[in-house]
Design a protein around this motif. Structure first.
Motif, PDB file in Angstrom:
ATOM      1  N   ARG A  70       0.699  -0.826   0.023  1.00 62.64           N
ATOM      2  CA  ARG A  70       0.205   0.074   0.396  1.00 62.64           C
ATOM      3  C   ARG A  70       0.683   1.144  -0.293  1.00 62.64           C
ATOM      4  O   ARG A  70      -0.010   2.698   0.282  1.00 62.64           O
ATOM      5  N   GLU A  71       2.116   0.851   0.125  1.00 63.17           N
ATOM      6  CA  GLU A  71       3.124   2.237  -0.057  1.00 63.17           C
ATOM      7  C   GLU A  71       2.204   3.211  -1.350  1.00 63.17           C
ATOM      8  O   GLU A  71       2.623   4.743  -1.418  1.00 63.17           O
ATOM      9  N   TYR A  72       2.634   2.553  -2.474  1.00 67.76           N
ATOM     10  CA  TYR A  72       1.361   2.841  -3.687  1.00 67.76           C
ATOM     11  C   TYR A  72       1.267   3.211  -4.224  1.00 67.76           C
ATOM     12  O   TYR A  72       1.108   1.224  -4.043  1.00 67.76           O
ATOM     13  N   ARG A  73      -0.282   3.510  -4.293  1.00 64.84           N
ATOM     14  CA  ARG A  73      -1.648   3.466  -5.508  1.00 64.84           C
ATOM     15  C   ARG A  73      -1.446   2.941  -6.706  1.00 64.84           C
ATOM     16  O   ARG A  73      -0.684   3.188  -7.060  1.00 64.84           O
ATOM     17  N   ALA A  99      -2.691  -8.835  -2.402  1.00 65.01           N
ATOM     18  CA  ALA A  99      -2.477  -7.420  -3.531  1.00 65.01           C
ATOM     19  C   ALA A  99      -4.186  -7.425  -3.494  1.00 65.01           C
ATOM     20  O   ALA A  99      -4.766  -5.763  -3.131  1.00 65.01           O
ATOM     21  N   ALA A 100      -4.922  -7.824  -2.715  1.00 62.97           N
ATOM     22  CA  ALA A 100      -6.582  -7.413  -2.761  1.00 62.97           C
ATOM     23  C   ALA A 100      -6.948  -7.326  -1.647  1.00 62.97           C
ATOM     24  O   ALA A 100      -7.995  -5.881  -1.640  1.00 62.97           O
ATOM     25  N   LEU A 101      -6.501  -7.344   0.175  1.00 64.49           N
ATOM     26  CA  LEU A 101      -5.845  -6.082   0.785  1.00 64.49           C
ATOM     27  C   LEU A 101      -5.638  -5.168   0.571  1.00 64.49           C
ATOM     28  O   LEU A 101      -5.670  -4.085   0.889  1.00 64.49           O
ATOM     29  N   ALA A 102      -4.277  -4.801  -0.770  1.00 57.59           N
ATOM     30  CA  ALA A 102      -4.043  -3.280  -0.601  1.00 57.59           C
ATOM     31  C   ALA A 102      -4.496  -2.884  -0.983  1.00 57.59           C
ATOM     32  O   ALA A 102      -4.893  -1.433  -0.961  1.00 57.59           O
ATOM     33  N   TRP A 103      -5.437  -3.827  -2.849  1.00 58.24           N
ATOM     34  CA  TRP A 103      -6.363  -2.503  -3.199  1.00 58.24           C
ATOM     35  C   TRP A 103      -7.546  -2.038  -2.156  1.00 58.24           C
ATOM     36  O   TRP A 103      -8.022  -1.243  -1.817  1.00 58.24           O
ATOM     37  N   LEU A 104      -8.543  -2.968  -0.769  1.00 63.29           N
ATOM     38  CA  LEU A 104      -8.895  -2.096   0.041  1.00 63.29           C
ATOM     39  C   LEU A 104      -8.873  -1.423   0.255  1.00 63.29           C
ATOM     40  O   LEU A 104      -9.615  -0.317  -0.025  1.00 63.29           O
ATOM     41  N   GLY A 105      -7.526  -1.188   0.763  1.00 59.22           N
ATOM     42  CA  GLY A 105      -6.879  -0.019   1.700  1.00 59.22           C
ATOM     43  C   GLY A 105      -6.935   0.851   0.391  1.00 59.22           C
ATOM     44  O   GLY A 105      -7.068   1.628   1.340  1.00 59.22           O
ATOM     45  N   LEU A 107     -13.977   1.882   1.886  1.00 59.20           N
ATOM     46  CA  LEU A 107     -13.605   0.943   2.017  1.00 59.20           C
ATOM     47  C   LEU A 107     -12.572   0.540   3.150  1.00 59.20           C
ATOM     48  O   LEU A 107     -12.222  -0.100   3.481  1.00 59.20           O
ATOM     49  N   ALA A 108     -11.164   1.976   3.297  1.00 59.93           N
ATOM     50  CA  ALA A 108     -10.278   1.595   4.184  1.00 59.93           C
ATOM     51  C   ALA A 108     -10.052   1.675   5.022  1.00 59.93           C
ATOM     52  O   ALA A 108      -9.878   0.901   5.569  1.00 59.93           O
ATOM     53  N   PRO A 109     -11.939   2.063   5.904  1.00 60.62           N
ATOM     54  CA  PRO A 109     -11.798   1.679   7.629  1.00 60.62           C
ATOM     55  C   PRO A 109     -12.822   0.659   7.655  1.00 60.62           C
ATOM     56  O   PRO A 109     -12.215  -0.062   8.559  1.00 60.62           O
ATOM     57  N   ARG A 110     -12.345  -0.350   6.656  1.00 58.36           N
ATOM     58  CA  ARG A 110     -12.888  -1.894   6.998  1.00 58.36           C
ATOM     59  C   ARG A 110     -11.890  -2.440   6.386  1.00 58.36           C
ATOM     60  O   ARG A 110     -11.819  -3.908   6.950  1.00 58.36           O
ATOM     61  N   ALA A 111     -10.397  -2.174   6.728  1.00 56.20           N
ATOM     62  CA  ALA A 111      -9.124  -3.082   5.686  1.00 56.20           C
ATOM     63  C   ALA A 111      -8.607  -4.127   7.094  1.00 56.20           C
ATOM     64  O   ALA A 111      -8.419  -5.187   6.914  1.00 56.20           O
ATOM     65  N   ASP A 112      -8.881  -4.139   8.104  1.00 49.75           N
ATOM     66  CA  ASP A 112      -8.788  -4.379   9.835  1.00 49.75           C
ATOM     67  C   ASP A 112      -9.075  -5.209   9.770  1.00 49.75           C
ATOM     68  O   ASP A 112      -8.347  -6.001   9.754  1.00 49.75           O
ATOM     69  N   HIS A 113     -10.050  -4.828   9.189  1.00 46.99           N
ATOM     70  CA  HIS A 113     -11.386  -5.708   9.937  1.00 46.99           C
ATOM     71  C   HIS A 113     -11.157  -6.857   8.931  1.00 46.99           C
ATOM     72  O   HIS A 113     -11.691  -8.261   9.087  1.00 46.99           O
TER      73      HIS A 113
END
Length: 214
Positions: free
Chosen positions: A94-97, A152-158, A163-169
């Motif tokens: 996630r460092e670079y979108r 890759a999928a989790l980084a995309w969500l973030g 959706l970013a607020p739900r990334a940790d969940h």
């Protein structure tokens, strides 16, 4: 490399990192060169392709993730090692979108400048996953490529504002799906299981991703 050439390269990398952090992986190379007060030809002499530039930016983090995987193999339980490393991978991706699409494509593209780094990182994750599977704490129908796809999928969500607020969940949901029931329960009770808030690339972080080892 001459000292002046090294200085130019380092300056380009610093500017590129800032621009790509702002604009994503598809940021204009011409804009990067302009903001570095250099010509596009100079940038292309150092980094002939976008992938070469991204590889130079990400190489340190990727190398540290690979080294961290080896350390976790001997310092943490199989499930904690796997989840800690997985969280760090997501943070670094996630460092670079937008970089995850290039990373995923690079796995199969041997001509990509990112190929070797991505393959090495996948192999490191595969070893941690195999260790957890051998210990009976991770499901056996998942392999290293699946793990890379989940990163890759989790980084995309973030990267998605809604959706970013739900990334940790959602990380915890995926972690519970990878681990067996007993291991998942233990990991959820452990502070080392979910990605900690110490990495700048997670939704609530401030430290560089490669610095996390727990």
């Amino acid at each position: 490399m001459r000292a002046d050439a090294r200085k130019n390269r380092d300056h380009l990398l610093a500017i590129a990192g800032a621009v790509i952090a702002e604009q994503g992986a598809e940021a204009s190379l011409r804009d990067i060169a302009r903001r570095a007060d250099m010509g596009l030809a100079t940038l292309l002499r150092h980094f002939p392709t976008r992938e070469a530039l991204l590889d130079a930016l990400l190489r340190t983090s990727f190398d540290e993730l690979t080294a961290q995987a080896a350390e976790l193999e001997t310092s943490s339980s199989p499930e904690e090692a796997l989840l800690s490393w997985l969280g760090n991978c997501v943070a670094c991706a996630r460092e670079y979108r937008g970089v995850t699409a290039l990373m995923t494509a690079a796995l199969e593209d041997t001509e990509s400048a990112l190929h070797a780094s991505c393959v090495t990182m996948r192999a490191a994750g595969s070893r941690l996953l195999a260790r957890a599977q051998a210990a009976g704490t991770a499901r056996t129908d998942v392999d290293g490529t699946d793990l890379f796809a989940l990163v890759a999928a989790l980084a995309w969500l973030g990267d998605q504002p809604s959706l970013a607020p739900r990334a940790d969940h959602l990380f915890d949901v995926i972690a519970s799906a990878i681990l067996t029931s007993a291991a998942s329960s233990d990991a959820n009770r452990s502070p080392a299981a979910p990605p900690d808030p110490g990495c700048a690339s997670t939704p609530t972080t401030s430290k560089p991703c490669a610095s996390r080892t727990s």
